[in-house]
Structure formats: C-alpha cells, structure tokens
Enzyme design. Sequence first.
Site, PDB file in Angstrom:
ATOM      1  N   ALA A 176      57.002  21.169  -5.987  1.00 51.15           N
ATOM      2  CA  ALA A 176      57.734  22.309  -5.432  1.00 51.15           C
ATOM      3  C   ALA A 176      59.084  21.862  -4.881  1.00 51.15           C
ATOM      4  CB  ALA A 176      56.902  22.981  -4.340  1.00 51.15           C
ATOM      5  N   CYS A 236      58.393  11.976 -14.256  1.00 48.79           N
ATOM      6  CA  CYS A 236      58.333  12.090 -15.718  1.00 48.79           C
ATOM      7  C   CYS A 236      57.084  11.402 -16.277  1.00 48.79           C
ATOM      8  CB  CYS A 236      59.554  11.431 -16.346  1.00 48.79           C
ATOM      9  SG  CYS A 236      61.069  12.385 -16.205  1.00 48.79           S
ATOM     10  N   GLU A 239      56.888   9.312 -18.719  1.00 48.69           N
ATOM     11  CA  GLU A 239      57.080   7.880 -19.004  1.00 48.69           C
ATOM     12  C   GLU A 239      56.823   7.048 -17.754  1.00 48.69           C
ATOM     13  OE1 GLU A 239      59.022  10.389 -19.710  1.00 48.69           O
ATOM     14  OE2 GLU A 239      60.044  10.138 -21.624  1.00 48.69           O
ATOM     15  N   CYS A 255      64.410  10.722 -20.690  1.00 45.41           N
ATOM     16  CA  CYS A 255      65.634  11.018 -19.927  1.00 45.41           C
ATOM     17  C   CYS A 255      66.323   9.701 -19.566  1.00 45.41           C
ATOM     18  CB  CYS A 255      65.293  11.811 -18.663  1.00 45.41           C
ATOM     19  SG  CYS A 255      64.578  10.816 -17.330  1.00 45.41           S
TER      20      CYS A 255
END
Length: 143
Positions: free
Chosen positions: A54, A61, A63, A96
């Site tokens: 939140a 992530c 990964e 990313c």
Amino acid sequence: MTPFLLTDVLQEKLLQAARAARSRAYAPYSRFRVGAAVLDEEGRIHAGCNVENAAYPQGVCAEAGALSAMVLAGGSRVKAVLVAGATAGASWTTPCGGCRQKLREFCAPETPILTASDEALGPAYTLAQLLPESFGPDHLNMP
Ligand code: THU
C-alpha cells in the site's frame, strides 16, 4: 572458463517455476503479475513473485524475491534467469533497471536472461545487453 549452456530441460524447468511464481504474485495495485526464476551454480532453481505494498515504493519485484530465495538456500551464482510477465508481443517483461543491477551482483556478463508470458517464450538477452558497462563487485576488488 567453459561457457554455460542452458539445456532445453533446464529452460523448461525455469519456465514452469517462473510461471508458477507469477500465479502467486501479490499485485493488487498494478495488477501486473510477474514471476522470476533463477538457476544457481548447483543446478537448483529459485523463484520469486512481485509483492506490492500500500506504500507503493515498498513493493518488491519478482527478481528480487528469486535472488533472496537463492541466497537463503546457499546459492551464490546465477547461471540463467527467466522472467514471466503479463505481456507478450511488443512488450515482453524484462527486468527493471534496479533488478538488472541486483542480478549483476550474481551473474556473468553472458548470463542468459529469458522472457516469457503464460503462453509463450519471448526474446532472450544477456545481462550485458540489458546492463552494458555496468558497475559490480569486481570494481570493489571482490573475487
Ligand atoms: N515488476 C517485477 O516484479 N519485475 C519486473 O521485471 C518488472 C516489474 C513488478 C513491479 C510491480 O509490482 C509491477 O511489476 C508493475 O510495475
């Protein structure tokens, strides 16, 4: 050093692990579910999914979760990575920027990073393609 060759069997195991992890993702905010699987130097596979929060920046992530699982299990090198995302076609899910750097810690420049959706395999890259001229442990004289 002999170059590492990812067999079809290991690739299939990575794919299954990443897709299974993706199905467990906690992504109520973006609704963008991601699963990742890494193959370690002992041939073991470790998986992770994205876990959102939140307080948005606290989300993690897939990964990062997979790397954490590998380190916890005693793994220290990543031989291959597979990221399973929602989208295919023109926008396969690649790690990313932050995750590319996290992977850099445990990968060689030639380590394969594969992409996939639930339906298909996407393009494959090497870490060096995704993160060229990168900074890593070697710059700090780590072995
Ligand atoms: N995400 C990952 O888990 N891995 C990637 O490679 C790309 C993005 C997550 C972060 C966030 O929970 C959601 O996908 C949307 O950005």
